[in-house]
Design a protein around this motif. Structure first.
Motif, PDB file in Angstrom:
ATOM      1  N   UNK A  58      -5.165  -6.641   7.078  1.00 54.71           N
ATOM      2  CA  UNK A  58      -4.025  -6.001   6.411  1.00 54.71           C
ATOM      3  C   UNK A  58      -4.172  -4.492   6.527  1.00 54.71           C
ATOM      4  N   UNK A  59      -3.084  -3.828   6.923  1.00 51.92           N
ATOM      5  CA  UNK A  59      -2.997  -2.379   6.886  1.00 51.92           C
ATOM      6  C   UNK A  59      -2.052  -1.960   5.776  1.00 51.92           C
ATOM      7  N   UNK A  60      -2.332  -0.830   5.144  1.00 53.91           N
ATOM      8  CA  UNK A  60      -1.535  -0.343   4.013  1.00 53.91           C
ATOM      9  C   UNK A  60      -1.324   1.160   4.193  1.00 53.91           C
ATOM     10  N   UNK A  61      -0.084   1.614   4.127  1.00 51.25           N
ATOM     11  CA  UNK A  61       0.161   3.042   4.310  1.00 51.25           C
ATOM     12  C   UNK A  61       1.259   3.548   3.384  1.00 51.25           C
ATOM     13  N   UNK A  62       1.241   4.866   3.143  1.00 58.42           N
ATOM     14  CA  UNK A  62       2.269   5.524   2.333  1.00 58.42           C
ATOM     15  C   UNK A  62       3.139   6.427   3.188  1.00 58.42           C
ATOM     16  N   UNK A  63       3.315   6.082   4.445  1.00 55.91           N
ATOM     17  CA  UNK A  63       4.070   6.921   5.376  1.00 55.91           C
ATOM     18  C   UNK A  63       5.554   6.991   5.049  1.00 55.91           C
ATOM     19  N   UNK A  64       6.066   6.093   4.242  1.00 61.55           N
ATOM     20  CA  UNK A  64       7.452   6.194   3.772  1.00 61.55           C
ATOM     21  C   UNK A  64       7.564   7.010   2.493  1.00 61.55           C
ATOM     22  N   UNK A  65       6.442   7.591   2.071  1.00 55.55           N
ATOM     23  CA  UNK A  65       6.446   8.466   0.904  1.00 55.55           C
ATOM     24  C   UNK A  65       5.759   7.847  -0.290  1.00 55.55           C
ATOM     25  N   UNK A  66       4.939   8.651  -0.973  1.00 51.51           N
ATOM     26  CA  UNK A  66       4.334   8.195  -2.224  1.00 51.51           C
ATOM     27  C   UNK A  66       5.448   7.979  -3.245  1.00 51.51           C
TER      28      UNK A  66
END
Length: 289
Positions: A214-222
């Motif tokens: 699983x990858x998890x990112x906040x690239x769409x904004x915190x």
């Protein structure tokens, strides 16, 4: 080592909501190479081996496009058995005239594209785990250019016939609204381990020392909001645990952490991560493998 059939949890199936089922089916059959296992007027189950569902599609009532800058799917990733399989996909996509992205991640080689609704797809092959580099519990990954010339030198002279039967759902990568609580949910709650931190905006987690399930990112904004229920995009994904005892431990962990867990009519157990991504917790005996 088998990271998707063993005694550690892994991603089994991804379910997507789409705007036009027939349009999506044409894409997933002709471009990606899935076969239809089961279909209704508004749903379809897709398979590579003729028995195991890897991807489910659903056309909801009053469906709308996926809003920008929300949580949900970044991409799901189909893991091919061999490097020659990946090379064959390069040639196949070129013949279709599809625009694709690509990357060498050190642990793997990957191609990227999107379906008609903008759902991200990765198709990749793993390097042998003996070639992965681990330092202080973290696996080294990168976003390097893919060497197409070397890759295509491994292409087999045979017609493209779709997804190989041994294809599995290698991992899923999600947009989330923040990482601190999310990390606790997936590690202390679901039982995964952080194996790579990509700056302050993404982390990768796995079980059994895989490079990531699983990858998890906040690239769409915190603070990105959850999308509406009737929008196209991720509906849910499944995590497969080796036995009932392992799943019961996860349910107990999530309960102690005050995360919602409930049983559904089908007998599966469902939970939702802090960003609204829905997860079904299954045991191996409940699925076809």
């Amino acid at each position: 080592m088998n990271f998707h059939r063993g005694s550690n949890p892994y991603v089994g199936q991804v379910s997507l909501k789409v705007q036009q089922l027939e349009r999506s089916l044409t894409f997933y059959k002709e471009a990606i190479g899935f076969s239809v296992l089961k279909q209704t007027e508004t749903t379809a189950d897709l398979t590579a081996d003729g028995k195991t569902v890897l991807l489910s599609l659903e056309q909801p009532d009053n469906v709308i496009p996926t809003p920008r800058k929300t949580t949900g799917l970044y991409h799901f990733a189909l893991l091919l058995p061999t490097r020659s399989d990946l090379a064959n996909y390069v040639r196949h996509f070129a013949e279709l005239g599809l625009r694709i992205g690509s990357s060498d991640h050190l642990v793997s080689e990957a191609l990227y594209l999107s379906d008609p609704d903008g759902n991200g797809i990765e198709i990749y092959r793993d390097r042998n785990p003996s070639e992965w580099t681990w330092r202080n519990g973290q696996v080294e990954m990168a976003v390097d250019p893919l060497d197409f010339r070397d890759l295509l030198s491994h292409e087999e002279e045979k017609p493209w016939t779709g997804l190989p039967a041994d294809t599995v759902m290698g991992h899923i990568h999600l947009h989330v609204s923040e990482l601190q609580t999310t990390e606790k949910f997936y590690s202390k709650g679901l039982g995964f381990e952080v194996v790579n931190r990509f700056g302050a905006q993404a982390l990768f987690i796995s079980s059994g020392k895989y490079h990531h399930h699983i990858g998890l990112n906040t690239w769409n904004g915190v603070g990105a909001p959850k999308p509406p229920e009737n929008s196209a995009g991720l509906k849910s994904f499944t995590l497969i645990y080796p036995d009932e005892a392992a799943r019961n431990r996860v349910v107990a962990n999530l309960g102690q952490m005050n995360f919602n867990v409930h049983q559904e009519g089908s007998g599966s157990i469902a939970t939702t991560d802090p960003s609204g991504n829905r997860i079904l917790l299954l045991v191996r005996e409940e699925i076809s493998i």
